[in-house]
Design an enzyme around this catalytic site. Structure first.
Site, short mmCIF file in Angstrom:
data_model
loop_
_atom_site.label_atom_id
_atom_site.label_comp_id
_atom_site.label_asym_id
_atom_site.label_seq_id
_atom_site.Cartn_x
_atom_site.Cartn_y
_atom_site.Cartn_z
N VAL A 86 20.76 -81.84 36.05
CA VAL A 86 21.60 -80.65 36.18
C VAL A 86 21.28 -79.66 35.06
CG1 VAL A 86 23.97 -79.78 36.04
CG2 VAL A 86 23.45 -81.81 37.39
N ALA A 87 21.13 -80.19 33.85
CA ALA A 87 20.92 -79.31 32.70
C ALA A 87 19.52 -78.70 32.70
CB ALA A 87 21.14 -80.09 31.41
N ASN A 126 23.83 -77.35 27.91
CA ASN A 126 23.33 -76.54 29.02
C ASN A 126 24.26 -75.37 29.30
OD1 ASN A 126 21.83 -75.92 31.43
ND2 ASN A 126 23.58 -76.73 32.54
N ASP A 153 2.09 -34.14 40.75
CA ASP A 153 2.08 -32.72 41.12
C ASP A 153 2.14 -31.90 39.85
OD1 ASP A 153 2.21 -33.20 43.77
OD2 ASP A 153 4.38 -32.98 43.94
N ASP A 203 22.38 -72.15 27.83
CA ASP A 203 21.55 -71.62 28.90
C ASP A 203 21.91 -70.19 29.27
OD1 ASP A 203 19.60 -73.33 29.51
OD2 ASP A 203 20.19 -73.61 31.60
N ILE A 248 17.19 -78.38 35.19
CA ILE A 248 16.70 -77.56 36.31
C ILE A 248 17.17 -76.12 36.08
CG2 ILE A 248 16.95 -77.14 38.79
CD1 ILE A 248 17.00 -80.18 39.13
N GLU A 293 18.39 -73.53 37.28
CA GLU A 293 18.97 -72.93 38.47
C GLU A 293 19.47 -71.50 38.21
OE1 GLU A 293 20.42 -75.42 36.81
OE2 GLU A 293 22.17 -74.37 36.09
P1 ATP Z 1 1.65 -28.32 43.02
O1 ATP Z 1 0.90 -29.22 43.94
O2 ATP Z 1 1.10 -28.22 41.68
O3 ATP Z 1 3.12 -28.53 43.04
P2 ATP Z 1 2.10 -26.36 44.78
O4 ATP Z 1 2.52 -27.44 45.69
O5 ATP Z 1 3.12 -25.43 44.24
O6 ATP Z 1 1.34 -26.91 43.58
P3 ATP Z 1 1.35 -24.83 46.87
O7 ATP Z 1 2.77 -24.46 46.92
O8 ATP Z 1 0.73 -25.63 47.96
O9 ATP Z 1 1.02 -25.57 45.54
O10 ATP Z 1 0.55 -23.51 46.65
C1 ATP Z 1 -0.84 -23.46 46.80
C2 ATP Z 1 -1.30 -22.04 46.74
O11 ATP Z 1 -0.69 -21.29 47.80
C3 ATP Z 1 -0.88 -21.32 45.47
O12 ATP Z 1 -1.86 -21.44 44.47
C4 ATP Z 1 -0.74 -19.89 45.92
O13 ATP Z 1 -2.00 -19.25 45.84
C5 ATP Z 1 -0.34 -19.99 47.37
N1 ATP Z 1 1.11 -19.83 47.51
C6 ATP Z 1 2.07 -20.53 46.91
N2 ATP Z 1 3.29 -20.12 47.28
C7 ATP Z 1 3.10 -19.14 48.18
C8 ATP Z 1 3.97 -18.30 48.96
N3 ATP Z 1 5.27 -18.41 48.89
N4 ATP Z 1 3.40 -17.39 49.75
C9 ATP Z 1 2.06 -17.27 49.85
N5 ATP Z 1 1.21 -18.02 49.16
C10 ATP Z 1 1.70 -18.94 48.32
#
Ligand code: ATP
Length: 857
Positions: free
Chosen positions: A273-274, A686, A320, A690, A276, A278
């Site tokens: 008991v002690a 235990n 991102d 334990d 194992i 568990e």
């Molecule tokens: P990350 O991946 O770093 O987050 P993001 O997702 O913001 O970047 P997107 O939003 O896909 O990147 O933007 C990509 C490109 O699209 C930008 O570099 C810009 O040139 C263009 N873009 C971003 N926002 C707009 C918008 N509202 N209208 C038109 N073009 C845009």
């Protein structure tokens, strides 16, 4: 009874007002929350009873009852008391583990936008009732069975319900309500995901009444076990069998030696008991789930418990840029306006574009609401022309259509009435705009400017426009984006978050490579990556189009050197994860959109954004960043490593102690000594050593070097790094000291049994203090830096002293008061293990230092 509107006019009226709060509350009381019933949970009492189901406990209780009948009842009673106390401890541990898991589940509940009392508001999805009007947007999980009343281009991924992974088209239907049918086009179902479009729907069924509810029983799955839990369970089984075998041998040998069978049975069973372990699985669950709760306080919400463990193994973080590494606070820093004929005399075309090709809304309190890029454009315009001109432009050119922004096209277009003509404005990434210009005369200059601005770390947007005689039908809108005239460029900055630079350095010393994945221009991406420390000389920057050209073999060769991916579309993220995984890397990947779900799912840890993330990405993710911040990922990794360390510490502690008990009892007869301990002693040790101190070990702070060592390979054995060896040698040492005490005390004519009991208890308390850190000596760590642990040790010490000196306990535990020499001897012996383990650390540190100064060894 809940009545739902059933004519078109009633439904139209309901769409604008929704239910009243009072009516919604009434309905909620009538139909109950919109949740799926969970499998019947065990009541706390059942959980308590379960503690006695263990086979060994049953034998122990039976044996002690038999012993009571033929011998002394006081022994039986105290054994039963200890067994009950043990059960209470086990119960508390399991109950806490369950509660912590439940709390975690609660935190990841979804929210829905609902119209009530004429206002759009956000509510817990569990509070929806039939008749509620809800807004359905791409990326959301549908919270109930609904009928779509309004909406265009709505597409649903119904794979969770039908298994069919191709999204299906849905059509709004407002003539009347029909009961939800899986084959009908106007119904959306709980638990399915919206991949496209926007709409308004009415809730028809909630909770267990939904289609999903009907199959919910099939879907009931417990929380998944972590690899560590699975391994520990397996290990627990093997070790239990081994311990049983040893106990059987002890019993057999005892019988051969002519010991009293019942007494022998009690000893062997108590030992089983002690010894194992568990409590280990419950302790691991507690450590993981309490750790997850701590992480939630630090803005990292764990959705799947195994993630806590795998955090410590991450070797790549693909993140991102916008909002995660940067603040997502854009400011326009420069612009270039092409000189051409103005569409609206008195106004520059670029200014018109800034105001019109923009989804920013003016809120009720006059505040601007919208996405960071577009907010920056509006703010820039207002700064240049003033608010009244901005509002005037908006009023003069009402929007009559749009092709929304899409990160694959990197373009957005809007159409506006201008007299009896139509004004078309496009904005987007420079290369996307250049592709759709009518005249290519200034292309080189535009490219050069964009490149220069991007190299300065700016996000560059290009603008273009044209006037059409009339708006073509909707089906041809995508063709409008051509033959445009260039209007200008905008450069904006988005500063990195302050804490990111340090977090990236921390990653690098911890053997983790951060990688930036962005939709932005390669030059912008590279500059920012350099600024925060992701990109270093010798690293590679790869664009989405280059990536498309690369073969898998080529990509695999370079992948570990690439630290920036720019102009990448979400589907390429999956390829990045796969190729990294082929190189045996463990990848954490961030994402927020619908298209990010596959890569989040495929990565070791998929991380969704709590702020900007869609339901789809959150559902696919293992962890959610509540503050969308890169530094939070690093903090979570640190926490994950700490939790894993602490789990190893309490395994080290418990297994060593159990080992010591086994060695002591097994070896005594071979050394010609009588059985050293009584069953009550074994059970008591235990009980007090334990559970409580082990649990307190989970509270230990992170080791100093926690982010200076490489990630832990996930397949690495739990007993690697000297853990197994430690369990073996310290267990043997502890038993050796105990047996020596027994031998010496018998020779001296001392109260040997009480001394053996005390030395074993003290040794274990000394051991728990020593294992608090793998490397740092206790005096550096500080004796009092783990309050729960020090309290449990003081408590145990007091109890042990009472057991030795209080006549009542003497009778119960068959102990005798020790005189001063006996006590001093016991304390001295009890401290040996502590010093031995501290000595082990000292040697390890010296060896490590030697290796550092002389790395060839
Ligand atoms: P990350 O991946 O770093 O987050 P993001 O997702 O913001 O970047 P997107 O939003 O896909 O990147 O933007 C990509 C490109 O699209 C930008 O570099 C810009 O040139 C263009 N873009 C971003 N926002 C707009 C918008 N509202 N209208 C038109 N073009 C845009």
């Amino acid at each position: 009874m809940i009545s739902l509107p059933n004519s078109k006019s009633e439904l139209e009226a309901l769409i604008s007002t929704g239910l009243t709060e009072t009516e919604a509350k009434r309905r909620l009381e009538e139909v109950g929350p919109n949740t799926l019933k969970e499998k019947k949970k065990k009541t706390p009492f059942q959980l308590f009873l379960d503690q006695f189901k263990d086979f060994m406990i049953t034998i122990l209780i039976s044996a002690s009852l038999i012993a009571g009948i033929i011998g002394e009842w006081s022994d039986t009673i105290i054994i039963l008391v200890i067994v009950i106390l043990n059960a209470i401890m086990g119960f508390i541990q399991e109950y806490r583990a369950e509660k912590a898991l439940e709390a975690l589940k609660k935190m990841s509940e979804t929210h829905t936008r609902v119209i009530r009392d004429g206002k759009t508001q956000i509510t817990h999805s569990s509070e929806l009732v039939p008749g509620d009007i809800i807004i359905c947007e791409a990326g959301n999980m549908i919270p109930a069975d609904i009928q779509l009343l309004e909406g265009t281009a709505v597409k649903m991924d119904e794979s969770s319900l039908t298994g069919e992974s191709v999204p299906v088209d849905k059509k709004a239907f407002i003539e009347k309500l029909e009961s939800p049918d899986i084959n009908s086009e106007q119904h959306l179902f709980k638990g399915t995901f919206q991949t496209n479009g926007r709409g308004v729907g009415i809730v028809l069924k909630t909770g267990m009444e939904t289609q999903f509810g009907k199959i919910a029983d099939l879907l009931q799955e417990g929380s998944p076990e972590t690899p560590l839990q699975v391994r520990m369970k397996k290990f627990g089984k093997t070790i239990s069998l081994l311990i049983l075998l040893i106990c059987l041998i002890i019993f057999g040998l005892g019988i051969l030696r002519g010991e009293e069978p019942l007494q022998l049975l009690m000893i062997s069973v108590s030992l089983a008991v002690a010894a194992i372990p568990e409590a280990l699985p419950a302790l691991i669950t507690i450590a993981l789930s309490l750790g997850a709760a701590r992480m939630a306080k630090k803005e990292a919400l764990i959705r799947k418990l195994p993630a806590v463990e795998s955090l410590g193994s991450i070797t790549f973080i693909c993140t991102d840029k916008t909002g995660t590494l940067t603040k997502n606070q854009m400011t326009v820093v420069r612009h270039f306006s092409e000189e051409n004929e103005s569409v609206y005399p008195g106004y520059d075309n670029l200014h018109l574009a800034l105001a019109l090709n923009n989804d920013v809304k003016v809120g009720k309190d006059g505040k601007l609401l919208g996405e960071a890029t577009e907010l920056a454009l509006t703010q820039h315009l207002i700064k240049e022309l003033g608010e009244s001109s901005y509002l005037e432009i908006l009023k003069t050119f009402p929007r009559i259509g749009e092709v929304p922004f899409d990160s694959d096209r990197k373009l957005m277009s809007t159409f506006h009435q201008i007299g009896d003509q139509v004004l078309v404005i496009c904005k987007g990434a420079t290369e996307s705009i250049l592709d759709i210009l009518k005249e290519k005369k200034n292309v080189q200059k535009i490219k050069k400017d964009s490149q220069e601005w991007a190299e300065a770390g700016e996000r560059v947007l290009a603008f273009a426009g044209k006037v059409l005689d009339q708006l073509p039908p909707k089906s041809e809108w995508d063709k409008i984006e051509s033959d445009l005239t260039f209007w200008g460029l905008i450069g904006m900055i988005d500063p990195p978050r302050e804490e990111v630079k340090e977090a990236i350095q921390e990653c690098k010393t911890a053997g983790i490579q951060p990688v930036m994945i962005t939709g932005d221009h390669p030059a912008t991406a590279k500059t920012i990556a350099k600024e925060v420390g992701i990109f270093e000389e010798g690293d590679l920057v790869v664009s989405g189009s280059e990536l498309r050209e690369m073969t898998d073999e080529d990509f695999a060769k370079k992948v570990e050197k690439i630290t920036v991916y720019a102009r990448v579309s979400p589907d390429q993220k999956l390829r990045i994860v796969r190729i990294l995984q082929q190189q045996n890397q463990f990848v954490a990947m961030t994402g927020d959109g619908v298209n990010d779900a596959p890569s989040l799912r495929a990565s070791t840890i998929g991380i969704a954004m709590g702020g900007t993330g869609t339901d789809v990405s959150k559902e696919a993710a293992h962890m959610i960043l509540l503050d969308d911040n890169f530094a939070t990922i690093v903090r979570a990794i640190r926490e994950g490593r700490r939790i894993f360390d602490n789990i190893r510490k309490f395994i080290k502690y418990i297994m060593t102690c159990n080992g010591a008990e086994i060695w002591t009892i097994t070896m005594a007869p071979f050394l010609g000594l009588p059985i050293p301990l009584l069953p009550i002693h074994i059970l008591w040790i235990n009980l007090v050593t334990d559970g409580i101190p082990a649990l307190a070990l989970a509270k230990e702070k992170a080791e100093k070097n926690i982010m200076q060592r490489p990630p832990r390979p996930p397949q690495q054995s739990l007993f690697a790094d000297g853990l197994g060896l430690h369990i073996l040698w310290v267990g043997i040492l502890m038993a050796g000291i105990t047996l020596f005490t027994q031998y010496w005390a018998i020779r001296q004519g001392w109260h040997w049994q009480t001394m053996v009991f005390t030395v074993l208890a003290f040794s274990q308390l000394g051991h728990v203090m020593a294992v608090r850190s793998d490397r740092s000596p206790l005096f550096k760590l500080g004796i009092f830096t783990n309050t729960p642990l020090i309290l449990s040790i003081i408590g145990t010490l007091i109890l042990q002293i009472l057991i030795i000196y209080l006549p009542f306990f003497n009778r119960v535990f068959h102990t005798e008061a020790l005189n001063l020499p006996e006590l001093i001897f016991s304390v001295g012996m009890g401290l040996v293990v502590f010093h031995a383990v501290e000595f082990e650390k000292w040697i390890k540190n010296i060896r490590k230092k030697k290796n550092q100064t002389n790395p060839t060894h």
